[in-house]
Scaffold this active site. Structure first.
Site, mmCIF file in Angstrom:
data_model
loop_
_atom_site.group_PDB
_atom_site.id
_atom_site.type_symbol
_atom_site.label_atom_id
_atom_site.label_comp_id
_atom_site.label_asym_id
_atom_site.label_seq_id
_atom_site.Cartn_x
_atom_site.Cartn_y
_atom_site.Cartn_z
ATOM 1 N N HIS A 133 50.450 -5.490 31.676
ATOM 2 C CA HIS A 133 49.384 -5.687 32.642
ATOM 3 C C HIS A 133 48.572 -6.568 32.025
ATOM 4 O O HIS A 133 47.379 -7.055 32.633
ATOM 5 C CB HIS A 133 48.746 -4.381 32.858
ATOM 6 C CG HIS A 133 49.707 -3.600 33.952
ATOM 7 N ND1 HIS A 133 50.437 -4.063 35.003
ATOM 8 C CD2 HIS A 133 50.136 -2.343 33.729
ATOM 9 C CE1 HIS A 133 51.278 -2.926 35.459
ATOM 10 N NE2 HIS A 133 51.075 -1.874 34.631
ATOM 11 N N ASP A 169 59.671 -0.933 34.792
ATOM 12 C CA ASP A 169 58.796 -0.324 34.866
ATOM 13 C C ASP A 169 58.290 0.117 36.273
ATOM 14 O O ASP A 169 58.578 -0.639 37.092
ATOM 15 C CB ASP A 169 57.323 -0.757 34.109
ATOM 16 C CG ASP A 169 56.067 0.196 33.831
ATOM 17 O OD1 ASP A 169 55.605 0.720 34.826
ATOM 18 O OD2 ASP A 169 56.058 0.252 32.680
ATOM 19 N N HIS A 171 55.329 0.336 37.584
ATOM 20 C CA HIS A 171 54.483 -0.508 37.867
ATOM 21 C C HIS A 171 54.958 -1.899 37.862
ATOM 22 O O HIS A 171 55.542 -2.252 36.788
ATOM 23 C CB HIS A 171 53.232 -0.290 37.024
ATOM 24 C CG HIS A 171 52.680 1.183 37.247
ATOM 25 N ND1 HIS A 171 53.205 2.171 36.350
ATOM 26 C CD2 HIS A 171 51.689 1.781 37.968
ATOM 27 C CE1 HIS A 171 52.486 3.425 36.713
ATOM 28 N NE2 HIS A 171 51.642 3.230 37.506
ATOM 29 N N TYR A 302 54.738 8.486 31.313
ATOM 30 C CA TYR A 302 53.503 9.510 31.038
ATOM 31 C C TYR A 302 53.927 10.897 31.021
ATOM 32 O O TYR A 302 52.926 11.866 31.018
ATOM 33 C CB TYR A 302 52.270 9.081 32.011
ATOM 34 C CG TYR A 302 52.114 7.745 31.895
ATOM 35 C CD1 TYR A 302 51.458 7.242 31.143
ATOM 36 C CD2 TYR A 302 52.599 6.743 33.009
ATOM 37 C CE1 TYR A 302 51.226 5.689 30.900
ATOM 38 C CE2 TYR A 302 52.426 5.467 32.895
ATOM 39 C CZ TYR A 302 51.849 4.846 31.694
ATOM 40 O OH TYR A 302 51.630 3.467 31.475
#
Length: 386
Positions: A133, A169, A171, A302
């Protein structure tokens, strides 16, 4: 015979925002120790990372931003400047030694890249990387420096190669996509949860690149609650067709483990079945199209106790043609259960009934298949007409 290399140092754990932050690099140590306990990681395969130079980092990031990160880590960056650079936010808090910790992660990915490209290793894995990111002049989404983007620019500059970047991922890999959006020698393929509900909100199927890079950006935004069968069908089909179309010299994969059902930050229903298959499909593509040149990083993830160590271990097991099933090593389980706030898994696999049946399964599957068709239509048209 060349073997894969595992880039690792305890110094990687210094990339740490605070005790309560969801991004926790203890997961890298958990993965390393799980592989060691399993007898799947030899001493000779462990390589210490080097720190990336400012010049290497500036292949992607502005020099002013690099200086700001250094000042932030030294505690001398003012609040207004920090905010402008995306530092000191809830997502990306400032921590001491921020530049050095971030540069080491970039350097670890570059170490893997050099060893693969120089023929010293068959494949290279940096579990601490995958910070996709980060932008040219701004931190974002837990990412300070974008090691994946730096590695692609580095590979292009040093070795003159075409790079296929594959991001699994949950995201969207926005920082990498935008860095190479006009570049025909860097192709990005991202499969992720739709941005309608999830950070960063990008990665729509219509984002295909622009200028000379048009047609080299591929996005598969899947519906919330997508399960293994649909996820893997899209991933394998897209990877095979994109690789055949782009004909890369090397593949770089970002292997976020946050598409898993247990991940607290996403809304997908993927299990260890997918994380077993994903790297094996990538390896097959690299072996077929790139002479085996494959570099892998970690990424999001996570649920650091139940999911990430097993998911990332599968990358290394795939690289070494090892297939472990059944019980996890009890020494690993017993050691880490003392610290874990949840009950650790006892097997490499997930239980068959990890979650209740998804009522919209057929609708989700059909919607995802349509997304795949839209994402690949231009290369299918190209293939048909040539």
């Amino acid at each position: 015979m060349k073997k894969p290399v595992f880039i690792y140092s305890e110094d990687m754990l210094r990339y740490k925002f605070n005790e309560d932050h969801p991004f926790n690099q203890l997961r890298v140590q958990l993965t390393y120790e799980l592989l060691r306990s399993s007898g799947a990681l030899e001493d000779s395969q462990i390589v210490k990372p080097r720190m990336a130079t400012d010049e290497e980092i500036s292949l992607i990031h502005d020099e002013a931003y690099i200086e700001a990160v250094k000042k932030a880590g030294e505690g001398t960056l003012n609040a207004v400047s920090a905010e402008n650079y995306g530092l000191g936010t809830e997502d990306t808090p400032i921590f001491p030694g921020m530049h050095e910790a971030s540069a080491l992660i970039v350097g670890a990915t570059l170490t893997a890249a050099d060893m693969v490209m120089d023929g010293k290793a068959s494949y290279g894995f940096n579990a601490s990387g995958g910070l996709h990111h980060g932008f040219r002049g701004k931190a974002s989404g837990f990412c300070v420096y974008n090691d994946c983007a730096v590695a692609i620019a580095y590979l292009k500059k040093k070795y003159g190669v075409k790079v296929l970047y594959v991001d699994t991922d949950a995201h969207h890999g926005d920082g990498v996509q935008w860095a190479f959006y006009e570049d025909p020698d860097a192709c990005t393929l991202s499969i992720h949860e739709t941005g309608r509900y999830l950070f960063p909100g990008t990665g729509n199927v219509t984002e295909k690149g622009q200028s000379d890079g048009y047609g080299y950006s591929f996005n598969l935004p899947v519906d919330a609650f997508t399960e293994d069968e649909s996820w893997l069908s899209l991933y394998e089909t897209a990877l095979n067709e994109v690789t055949a179309f782009f004909k890369p010299d090397v593949i770089l994969t970002q292997n976020g483990a946050d598409a898993h059902y247990l991940d607290p930050l996403t809304h997908l229903s993927v299990t260890m079945n997918s994380f077993h298959a994903i790297p094996r499909i990538a390896k097959k593509a690299a072996d077929r199209y790139c002479g085996g040149k494959w570099i892998a990083t970690g990424g999001g993830g996570y649920d650091i106790w139940r999911v990430v160590p097993r998911a990332w271990s599968e990358i290394w097991l795939a690289m070494n043609d090892i297939d472990l099933k059944g019980s996890l090593p009890m020494e690993w389980v017993e050691k880490w259960q003392k610290q874990a706030p949840v009950t650790l898994p006892l097997t490499w696999e997930d239980p068959d009934k990890l979650y209740k049946p998804i009522p919209r399964k057929q609708e989700i599957t059909e919607k995802n298949a349509l997304t795949l068709s839209k994402a690949l239509h231009h290369i299918r048209d190209y293939t048909k007409n040539t």
